[in-house]
Design a protein around this motif. Structure first.
Motif, PDB file in Angstrom:
ATOM      1  N   GLN A 127       0.841  -1.193   0.000  1.00 23.90           N
ATOM      2  CA  GLN A 127       0.000   0.000   0.000  1.00 23.90           C
ATOM      3  C   GLN A 127       0.880   1.248   0.000  1.00 23.90           C
ATOM      4  N   PRO A 128       0.443   2.322  -0.656  1.00 27.67           N
ATOM      5  CA  PRO A 128       1.246   3.553  -0.670  1.00 27.67           C
ATOM      6  C   PRO A 128       1.312   4.196   0.711  1.00 27.67           C
ATOM      7  N   ALA A 129       2.488   4.668   1.091  1.00 25.96           N
ATOM      8  CA  ALA A 129       2.665   5.314   2.391  1.00 25.96           C
ATOM      9  C   ALA A 129       2.029   6.698   2.374  1.00 25.96           C
ATOM     10  N   ILE A 130       1.422   7.068   3.502  1.00 27.64           N
ATOM     11  CA  ILE A 130       0.770   8.363   3.630  1.00 27.64           C
ATOM     12  C   ILE A 130       1.279   9.145   4.843  1.00 27.64           C
ATOM     13  N   ALA A 131       2.026   8.462   5.728  1.00 28.45           N
ATOM     14  CA  ALA A 131       2.499   9.122   6.946  1.00 28.45           C
ATOM     15  C   ALA A 131       3.873   8.585   7.330  1.00 28.45           C
ATOM     16  N   LEU A 132       4.624   9.401   8.064  1.00 24.25           N
ATOM     17  CA  LEU A 132       5.969   9.048   8.502  1.00 24.25           C
ATOM     18  C   LEU A 132       6.155   9.499   9.940  1.00 24.25           C
ATOM     19  N   PRO A 147      13.294  22.475   0.688  1.00 26.53           N
ATOM     20  CA  PRO A 147      12.584  23.579   0.026  1.00 26.53           C
ATOM     21  C   PRO A 147      11.119  23.621   0.441  1.00 26.53           C
ATOM     22  N   LYS A 148      10.511  24.782   0.313  1.00 26.58           N
ATOM     23  CA  LYS A 148       9.140  25.013   0.781  1.00 26.58           C
ATOM     24  C   LYS A 148       8.137  24.089   0.096  1.00 26.58           C
ATOM     25  N   PHE A 149       8.321  23.815  -1.204  1.00 28.19           N
ATOM     26  CA  PHE A 149       7.326  23.036  -1.937  1.00 28.19           C
ATOM     27  C   PHE A 149       7.230  21.598  -1.426  1.00 28.19           C
ATOM     28  N   LYS A 150       8.291  21.092  -0.773  1.00 27.07           N
ATOM     29  CA  LYS A 150       8.242  19.737  -0.223  1.00 27.07           C
ATOM     30  C   LYS A 150       7.504  19.673   1.106  1.00 27.07           C
ATOM     31  N   LEU A 151       7.321  20.816   1.735  1.00 22.20           N
ATOM     32  CA  LEU A 151       6.701  20.853   3.051  1.00 22.20           C
ATOM     33  C   LEU A 151       5.246  21.296   3.023  1.00 22.20           C
ATOM     34  N   GLU A 152       4.884  22.136   2.058  1.00 21.82           N
ATOM     35  CA  GLU A 152       3.604  22.834   2.128  1.00 21.82           C
ATOM     36  C   GLU A 152       2.376  21.924   1.975  1.00 21.82           C
ATOM     37  N   LYS A 153       2.582  20.705   1.425  1.00 19.99           N
ATOM     38  CA  LYS A 153       1.450  19.788   1.269  1.00 19.99           C
ATOM     39  C   LYS A 153       1.290  18.829   2.454  1.00 19.99           C
ATOM     40  N   SER A 168       1.305  13.211   1.179  1.00 18.13           N
ATOM     41  CA  SER A 168       2.034  12.516   0.125  1.00 18.13           C
ATOM     42  C   SER A 168       2.590  13.534  -0.864  1.00 18.13           C
ATOM     43  N   PRO A 169       3.842  13.297  -1.329  1.00 18.10           N
ATOM     44  CA  PRO A 169       4.712  12.154  -0.994  1.00 18.10           C
ATOM     45  C   PRO A 169       5.347  12.319   0.380  1.00 18.10           C
ATOM     46  N   VAL A 170       5.636  11.186   1.023  1.00 13.72           N
ATOM     47  CA  VAL A 170       6.252  11.237   2.346  1.00 13.72           C
ATOM     48  C   VAL A 170       7.693  11.699   2.223  1.00 13.72           C
ATOM     49  N   PRO A 174      14.649   9.072   7.856  1.00  9.77           N
ATOM     50  CA  PRO A 174      14.603   7.789   8.571  1.00  9.77           C
ATOM     51  C   PRO A 174      13.420   7.756   9.521  1.00  9.77           C
ATOM     52  N   GLY A 175      12.690   6.662   9.522  1.00  3.90           N
ATOM     53  CA  GLY A 175      11.541   6.550  10.400  1.00  3.90           C
ATOM     54  C   GLY A 175      10.622   5.427   9.968  1.00  3.90           C
ATOM     55  N   LYS A 176       9.440   5.393  10.534  1.00  5.28           N
ATOM     56  CA  LYS A 176       8.453   4.345  10.278  1.00  5.28           C
ATOM     57  C   LYS A 176       7.326   4.921   9.429  1.00  5.28           C
ATOM     58  N   THR A 177       6.995   4.224   8.344  1.00  7.00           N
ATOM     59  CA  THR A 177       5.938   4.700   7.453  1.00  7.00           C
ATOM     60  C   THR A 177       4.615   3.991   7.741  1.00  7.00           C
ATOM     61  N   TYR A 178       3.526   4.659   7.367  1.00 13.21           N
ATOM     62  CA  TYR A 178       2.170   4.157   7.600  1.00 13.21           C
ATOM     63  C   TYR A 178       1.323   4.358   6.353  1.00 13.21           C
ATOM     64  N   TRP A 179       0.310   3.515   6.227  1.00 12.09           N
ATOM     65  CA  TRP A 179      -0.683   3.694   5.175  1.00 12.09           C
ATOM     66  C   TRP A 179      -2.045   3.876   5.826  1.00 12.09           C
ATOM     67  N   THR A 180      -2.985   4.404   5.080  1.00  9.50           N
ATOM     68  CA  THR A 180      -4.280   4.736   5.666  1.00  9.50           C
ATOM     69  C   THR A 180      -5.375   3.803   5.178  1.00  9.50           C
ATOM     70  N   LYS A 181      -6.286   3.487   6.106  1.00 13.67           N
ATOM     71  CA  LYS A 181      -7.433   2.622   5.820  1.00 13.67           C
ATOM     72  C   LYS A 181      -8.559   3.033   6.759  1.00 13.67           C
ATOM     73  N   ASP A 182      -9.600   3.637   6.218  1.00 14.50           N
ATOM     74  CA  ASP A 182     -10.764   4.033   7.040  1.00 14.50           C
ATOM     75  C   ASP A 182     -10.368   4.870   8.252  1.00 14.50           C
ATOM     76  N   ASN A 183      -9.505   5.853   8.064  1.00 12.98           N
ATOM     77  CA  ASN A 183      -9.040   6.724   9.154  1.00 12.98           C
ATOM     78  C   ASN A 183      -8.133   6.018  10.154  1.00 12.98           C
ATOM     79  N   HIS A 184      -7.679   4.812   9.834  1.00 10.45           N
ATOM     80  CA  HIS A 184      -6.612   4.168  10.581  1.00 10.45           C
ATOM     81  C   HIS A 184      -5.284   4.497   9.907  1.00 10.45           C
ATOM     82  N   LEU A 185      -4.239   4.639  10.686  1.00 11.75           N
ATOM     83  CA  LEU A 185      -2.881   4.721  10.167  1.00 11.75           C
ATOM     84  C   LEU A 185      -2.176   3.436  10.586  1.00 11.75           C
TER      85      LEU A 185
END
Length: 247
Positions: A127-132, A147-153, A168-170, A174-185
């Motif tokens: 599944q595509p990552a949505i959170a880090l 740069p600002k454009f990588k942060l503003e979204k 997205s994109p994350v 370094p860290g742990k990634t998460y995907w979303t499903k029905d408001n679950h991460l």
């Protein structure tokens, strides 16, 4: 012309001791399967060829898989039948026959040693990552250089000494990634043991959908109010860093 017996549709049955009913959680979301009980035996039928050969079936302890031929049950590839097919069984869809029970409360937050009956398991679906989630101490020098454009979204929130970035994109930190499903991460590579548990939990614990439910691999959950997230920027990060003390 007579039909080629090798081309006929196969019908699979299975039997499992009732004492092993809990193991059926891994296949509870196979809605094509039907279930019936007979004394101390659970009967299952309706498997596809792929399901009959799946690891989920092979890993069920004490399960016997049969092929139905002319009212007789044959073990796979056997030439002699094992038993006659059972009659007068009351069949129900497996997800209706196996009652899904939820814990009385969902206060199993990170850092609290309270266990509930919800499990996550490795998933074969990518599944595509949505959170880090990452340590602020590890990334505080890197984030101010982006740069600002990588942060503003992205939105973010502080959890103890960590930052959770949502969007997205994350970031390639370094860290742990998460995907979303029905408001679950959910942690990348994991899903609920019972796949249809996702919507059930949301209806019970997040009916207003104003929270993200952040899960660990061990089945612990941390609810996060969506309104507590703020837009990510270098200035918001620096202000937060000044108000905290990370080493």
């Amino acid at each position: 012309m007579a039909k080629d017996p090798s081309q006929r549709l196969k019908e699979f049955w299975a039997e499992l001791p009732r004492k092993d009913e809990d193991f059926l959680g891994s296949v509870r979301d196979w809605k094509n399967i039907r279930l019936a009980t007979d004394d101390n035996v659970i009967w299952l039928k309706g498997f596809t060829d792929e399901q009959a050969a799946s690891t989920e079936i092979q890993q069920l302890p004490d399960l016997l898989l049969y092929e139905l031929r002319e009212g007789l049950l044959f073990r796979r590839n056997a030439l002699v039948p094992s038993k006659k097919v059972r009659t007068a069984l009351l069949w129900n869809p497996i997800d209706k026959a196996l009652r899904l029970t939820l814990p009385p409360s969902n206060q199993n937050f990170f850092g609290i040693d309270e266990h509930v009956g919800i499990k996550l398991k490795p998933s074969e679906e990518e599944q595509p990552a949505i959170a880090l989630l990452c340590s602020i101490a590890d990334i505080k020098e890197m984030i101010v250089a982006l740069p600002k454009f990588k942060l503003e979204k992205l939105d973010w929130i502080v959890i103890n000494d960590k930052a959770l970035f949502l969007g997205s994109p994350v970031l390639s930190f370094p860290g742990k990634t998460y995907w979303t499903k029905d408001n679950h991460l959910l942690p990348a590579g994991f899903d609920f043991e019972f796949k249809n548990l996702s919507s059930v939990l949301q209806k019970k614990y997040n009916a207003s959908q104003d929270q993200w439910l952040l899960w660990s691999e061990k089945g612990n959950v941390l609810p996060l109010n969506k309104n507590d997230f703020r837009k990510l920027s270098v200035s918001s990060f620096r202000l937060t860093e000044k108000s905290q003390s990370w080493k």
